[in-house]
Design a protein around this motif. Structure first.
Motif, PDB file in Angstrom:
ATOM      1  N   VAL B 107      -1.650   2.646  -3.590  1.00 58.80           N
ATOM      2  CA  VAL B 107      -2.535   2.062  -2.698  1.00 58.80           C
ATOM      3  C   VAL B 107      -3.720   1.675  -3.582  1.00 58.80           C
ATOM      4  CG1 VAL B 107      -3.912   1.788  -0.609  1.00 58.80           C
ATOM      5  CG2 VAL B 107      -1.619   2.975  -0.604  1.00 58.80           C
ATOM      6  N   ALA B 109      -7.263  -0.522  -3.389  1.00 57.56           N
ATOM      7  CA  ALA B 109      -8.300  -1.078  -2.421  1.00 57.56           C
ATOM      8  C   ALA B 109      -9.122  -2.200  -3.159  1.00 57.56           C
ATOM      9  CB  ALA B 109      -9.181  -0.219  -1.832  1.00 57.56           C
ATOM     10  N   TRP B 114      -6.123  -4.098   1.261  1.00 57.04           N
ATOM     11  CA  TRP B 114      -5.169  -3.290   0.460  1.00 57.04           C
ATOM     12  C   TRP B 114      -4.118  -3.839  -0.201  1.00 57.04           C
ATOM     13  CZ3 TRP B 114      -7.681   1.446   1.234  1.00 57.04           C
ATOM     14  CH2 TRP B 114      -8.412   1.606   2.347  1.00 57.04           C
ATOM     15  N   LEU B 170      -4.177   6.688  -5.058  1.00 58.13           N
ATOM     16  CA  LEU B 170      -4.995   5.857  -4.216  1.00 58.13           C
ATOM     17  C   LEU B 170      -5.970   5.426  -5.347  1.00 58.13           C
ATOM     18  CD1 LEU B 170      -6.084   4.640  -1.652  1.00 58.13           C
ATOM     19  CD2 LEU B 170      -7.511   6.597  -1.426  1.00 58.13           C
ATOM     20  N   SER B 172      -9.030   2.194  -6.709  1.00 57.87           N
ATOM     21  CA  SER B 172      -9.810   0.722  -6.295  1.00 57.87           C
ATOM     22  C   SER B 172     -10.155   0.002  -7.384  1.00 57.87           C
ATOM     23  CB  SER B 172     -11.050   1.137  -5.576  1.00 57.87           C
ATOM     24  OG  SER B 172     -12.054   0.348  -5.441  1.00 57.87           O
ATOM     25  N   HIS B 177     -13.821   2.421  -1.524  1.00 51.78           N
ATOM     26  CA  HIS B 177     -13.101   2.320  -0.085  1.00 51.78           C
ATOM     27  C   HIS B 177     -13.006   3.714   0.397  1.00 51.78           C
ATOM     28  CE1 HIS B 177     -13.228  -2.297  -0.894  1.00 51.78           C
ATOM     29  NE2 HIS B 177     -12.864  -1.769  -1.923  1.00 51.78           N
ATOM     30  N   LEU B 179      -9.341   5.210   2.728  1.00 45.49           N
ATOM     31  CA  LEU B 179      -8.209   4.836   3.393  1.00 45.49           C
ATOM     32  C   LEU B 179      -8.227   5.803   4.681  1.00 45.49           C
ATOM     33  CD1 LEU B 179      -5.604   3.865   3.895  1.00 45.49           C
ATOM     34  CD2 LEU B 179      -4.396   5.173   2.123  1.00 45.49           C
ATOM     35  N   LYS B 187      -7.530  10.747   5.327  1.00 47.46           N
ATOM     36  CA  LYS B 187      -8.852  10.112   5.075  1.00 47.46           C
ATOM     37  C   LYS B 187      -9.293  10.328   3.659  1.00 47.46           C
ATOM     38  CE  LYS B 187     -11.847   9.128   8.000  1.00 47.46           C
ATOM     39  NZ  LYS B 187     -12.918   9.645   9.280  1.00 47.46           N
ATOM     40  N   MET B 210      -4.273   1.246   9.244  1.00 45.62           N
ATOM     41  CA  MET B 210      -5.090   1.651   7.868  1.00 45.62           C
ATOM     42  C   MET B 210      -6.429   1.081   7.917  1.00 45.62           C
ATOM     43  SD  MET B 210      -2.434   0.138   5.044  1.00 45.62           S
ATOM     44  CE  MET B 210      -3.288   0.734   3.666  1.00 45.62           C
ATOM     45  N   CYS B 212     -10.461   0.572   6.537  1.00 47.61           N
ATOM     46  CA  CYS B 212     -11.520   1.363   5.437  1.00 47.61           C
ATOM     47  C   CYS B 212     -12.523   1.940   6.178  1.00 47.61           C
ATOM     48  CB  CYS B 212     -12.118  -0.094   4.522  1.00 47.61           C
ATOM     49  SG  CYS B 212     -13.229   0.456   3.502  1.00 47.61           S
TER      50      CYS B 212
END
Lengths: 575, 257
Positions: B107, B109, B114, B170, B172, B177, B179, B187, B210, B212
């Motif tokens: 994922v 961001a 996303w 995760l 960015s 950000h 999630l 989180k 989902m 931010c």
């Protein structure tokens, strides 16, 4: 120590007496008025935000059309403006409002008097502190009128957002000025308290308020330099395109970031919270000190556990440097590190609980006088208690996963700072007003101010705890844009109405303050029949404070000592 | 989505119950402490109000009596740490599933959305290059890399199979950000420059949000996406339909031109 100062009555020009004064009392009052003005400004910014939160997308009533179309097109607040209001509300309330009020205003006026000193150790440095603070605050406010507007990356200013967002440069410059001002003040308080105590005033005879100011000063002295350095690094990232906080290969809104990269955004978070968590105790300790003074005075009995309170304050001071990363449990920091900060966070609750327990036990067996300062001081106990208790699920790693960045956090720290610190600071104003002006504030208006403020504050912040548990996220310009905030959205409206009420209930206070300054009922030298040294000189004290250096014979809270005619035994009474 | 109410949202992951039980225990204790303490406080305020002829009781309690409530608090907190926080934190945040037994999803961001990437049939994430980032290629995926050719990139829509461990990497592109999926009690900050692993095992079919949760700029409140937890068959079907949208791999003839 300097009885010659007491007769030092040569005429000073208006400018030297009221503007560029070196007298700790004038500087204290300058800080008092300025920081209250900043509190009011911070409150005003918050009212704008509260309007947007309760009624997203609706034009701000009355003043909406007065904003430039960049900030509020057709009177409806923009996302940028909302974020700027949020960042500035936090910054102003903490750095320009509560800390200067608790540490600098009360500290300046009361600490030298309570230790029997003629002034602060470094009067010119003291003047410089104020004259760095005022320009810093002014600069911070003026940033709203610059192109790009004020800082809009939260009061925490996390990079990379803070490095690429407009407004941040001025914020950083103002912070550097402000930190310098705080450092000078902290050094001054420490030197004054350590060196200039009246003969006989040993450390364990100091009033709790002086202790609280000392511990707060040590915290400021040790915690602020890292933030000052960190702020300069962020400034360099912005103006010189260094990459202390900027990692490589950033692509921002489709554009590659041109800096070299290789920095680490987490570094800022560590440096920031290394200051900002101890800062919470700077907000809270003077409040506890004030409440202790008022409770001892109005129960007419010695504080329960003076030593426990003093050692607990020292314990809080030391531990406050070891808990900072509990703000970063889910930041991407190595998760194993969180366990350490979980344990230290639980440890720091122990001395805090001890202080509150001592203050409550102090009521037992007393003869409680319900005057206005005492009402505020008593309200501090349960309401600050809520603030402390709601810290528990946030300090616990596992439950913080869910509650982090929700309204629960906002509710928690506003219970700590507003119904804790600010309530106690109001208590201090009512308590020491006769000292400052030789007059008393009106009781009836005081009681209206008290009940109005307490009910409104609880009305604002309790809904936030409920919203947080339901998952509502904080820092959202439009909470209704995300599905998980929708059901609890009516609570935002409730909060907003109570916030408006809180504003209305400050009017009697403002009027009472200025009216009583000139027209209030005249008071004797020691109207509360208190024992501590500040009441052993005229009100208001002349330049140099004490006609003769006082001598101290006993501890600070000798109330209702058996076998004495009066129920208070001043520290200076040789009998 | 009827997932939210005046209390906690519905539970849709294996550890949601664990987090909620902590919230309940702490809040029960907090309310208990506050009520008992409030009763005692009110009693003191009434009993010891100023009355004529009633003297102040001056005898000193030992300094130690105030430490008794402290001791109780300490015992409760130590219990909470040892029996709840440390083990739960270990299983939720410190132990990641083996990528071999889990669905791995990346994922990424960005301001303000996303990007969800599935590795495709080869199970490998292909190369990305920041200079290739374009509105039609938000991750800068280098499709000439064979591992990248079958990668599936979706915006603001994450599909997950029910009852399977999911390892989320995760990242960015720009700022910090976070999630947040309330129903999963999940989180985690997305820190630029770092790849933060997190895991979840959804155990309830449904449609979740989902969001931010970390201030990321003027469009922060618009940064949201949808999470669909589906049966394994539905998930596979969706993944196949998505794979069909990928550009055809470069053929020999087009390369020869």
């Amino acid at each position: 120590m300097s009885s010659e100062h007491g007769h030092d009555a040569h005429e000073l020009s208006f400018l030297r007496k009221y503007v560029f004064s070196v007298d700790h009392k004038t500087i204290g009052l300058q800080y008092l008025i300025t920081s209250f003005v900043f509190l009011l400004v911070g409150f005003g910014l918050m009212m704008l935000m509260r309007w947007q939160l309760a009624f997203p997308g609706r034009a701000i009533p009355l003043i909406g059309p007065m904003f430039s179309p960049d900030l509020a097109p057709n009177g409806v607040m923009s996302g940028e403006f909302y974020n700027a209001l949020g960042a500035m509300h936090g910054t102003i309330m903490i750095f320009l409002g509560v800390v200067p009020l608790g540490v600098a205003a009360f500290g300046n006026y009361i600490v030298p008097l309570q230790i029997g000193a003629p002034d602060m150790a470094f009067p010119r440095l003291n003047m410089m502190s104020y004259w760095l603070y005022l320009p810093a605050g002014t600069l911070m406010l003026l940033s709203f009128f610059l192109p790009g507007g004020a800082a809009q990356s939260g009061w925490t200013s996390y990079p990379p957002l803070s490095v690429i967002n407009p407004g941040q440069t001025v914020w950083l410059l103002a912070m550097v000025l402000l930190i310098t001002s705080s450092l000078l003040g902290a050094i001054n308080f420490l030197v004054t308290t350590i060196n200039m105590r009246a003969p006989g005033l040993s450390l364990m005879r100091l009033p709790v308020f002086v202790w609280s100011e000392m511990v707060a000063s040590v915290i400021l002295l040790l915690a602020f330099p890292p933030l000052e350095a960190a702020a300069v690094l962020q400034l360099m990232d912005r103006v010189a395109h260094t990459s202390f906080y900027m990692p490589k290969d950033l692509v921002i809104l489709g554009q590659r970031y041109t800096g070299s990269g290789g920095g680490q955004p987490l570094l800022w978070q560590h440096l920031f919270w290394f200051l900002a968590h101890p800062e919470v105790y700077v907000l809270v300790l003077p409040a506890m000190g004030i409440v202790s003074e008022i409770i001892a005075n109005n129960t007419r009995k010695p504080l329960h556990g003076y030593k426990t309170i003093v050692y607990s304050m020292l314990g809080v001071g030391v531990m406050s440097f070891l808990v900072w990363a509990h703000h970063m449990f889910i930041s991407g920091m190595t998760p194993a590190l969180s366990n350490f900060f979980l344990v230290t966070t639980m440890i720091i609750s122990v001395p805090s609980v001890a202080i509150l327990t001592c203050l409550i036990f102090s009521l037992q067996g007393g003869s409680i006088r319900y005057n206005v300062p005492m009402l505020f001081a008593l309200a501090f106990l349960p309401l600050f208690g809520i603030g402390g208790l709601t810290g528990l699920p946030l300090g616990l790693t596992v439950t913080d996963i869910y509650l982090h960045d929700t309204y629960y956090v906002i509710g928690h720290f506003h219970f700590v700072v507003v119904t804790g610190s600010i309530i106690a600071l109001f208590a201090g104003v009512y308590h020491w007003f006769p000292k400052w002006f030789g007059r008393k504030m009106n009781d009836r208006l005081g009681v209206i101010h008290f009940w109005g403020s307490v009910v409104s504050m609880v009305g604002i912040f309790t809904p936030m705890l409920v919203m947080g548990l339901a998952g509502a996220s904080r820092r959202l310009y439009d909470p209704t844009a995300q599905a998980h905030n929708l059901i609890v959205q009516p609570l935002n409206v409730v909060s907003t109405y109570f916030a408006a009420a809180l504003g209305v209930f400050q009017l009697p206070f403002i009027w009472n303050f200025f009216h009583s300054m000139f027209r209030g009922e005249k008071t004797p030298e020691n109207p509360w029949q208190a024992t501590t040294l500040e009441w052993a000189c005229p009100s208001p004290p002349p330049h140099g404070n004490f006609a003769k250096t006082p001598r101290v014979y006993r501890g600070p809270y000798e109330y209702s000592t058996p076998g004495r005619a009066t129920d208070f035994w001043p520290q200076t009474d040789p009998s | 989505m009827n997932n939210y109410g005046w209390g906690l949202p519905i539970q849709a992951s294996t550890f949601a119950g664990q987090i909620d039980s902590g919230l309940w225990i702490i809040h029960a204790a907090m309310i208990g402490v506050f009520v008992l303490w409030g009763i005692f406080f009110t009693y003191l305020l009434i009993k010891y109000r100023r009355r004529d002829g009633v003297a102040v009781r001056h005898e000193e309690h030992g300094e130690m009596t105030s430490l008794i409530p402290d001791l109780l608090v300490m015992v409760f907190e130590i219990g909470l740490i040892v029996f709840y926080a440390l083990p739960a934190w270990r299983s939720i945040k410190m132990t990641m599933p083996d990528p071999k037994d889990a669905l791995v999803v990346e994922v990424t961001a960005e301001q303000f959305g996303w990007n969800i990437r599935y590795p495709g049939p080869d199970g490998k994430f292909g190369r990305t290059k920041p200079e290739l980032v374009h509105f039609s290629n938000p991750l800068g995926l280098d499709r000439t890399d064979p591992a990248a050719a079958d990668d599936i990139v979706v915006s603001n829509e994450m599909h997950l199979p029910v009852n399977a461990k999911v390892l989320i990497k995760l990242r960015s592109k720009d700022v910090v950000h976070d999630l947040f999926v309330p129903e999963f009690r999940l989180k985690q900050d997305a820190m630029p420059g770092l790849e933060t692993p997190m895991w979840v095992e959804p155990n309830r079919i449904g449609h979740y949000e989902m969001a931010c949760a970390q201030l990321c700029g003027f469009g922060h409140s618009l940064m949201r996406g949808d999470v669909y937890v589906e049966s394994r068959e539905d998930f596979d079907k969706w993944l196949k339909s998505r794979a069909a949208l990928n550009p055809a791999p470069p053929t020999a003839s087009s390369e020869g031109f």
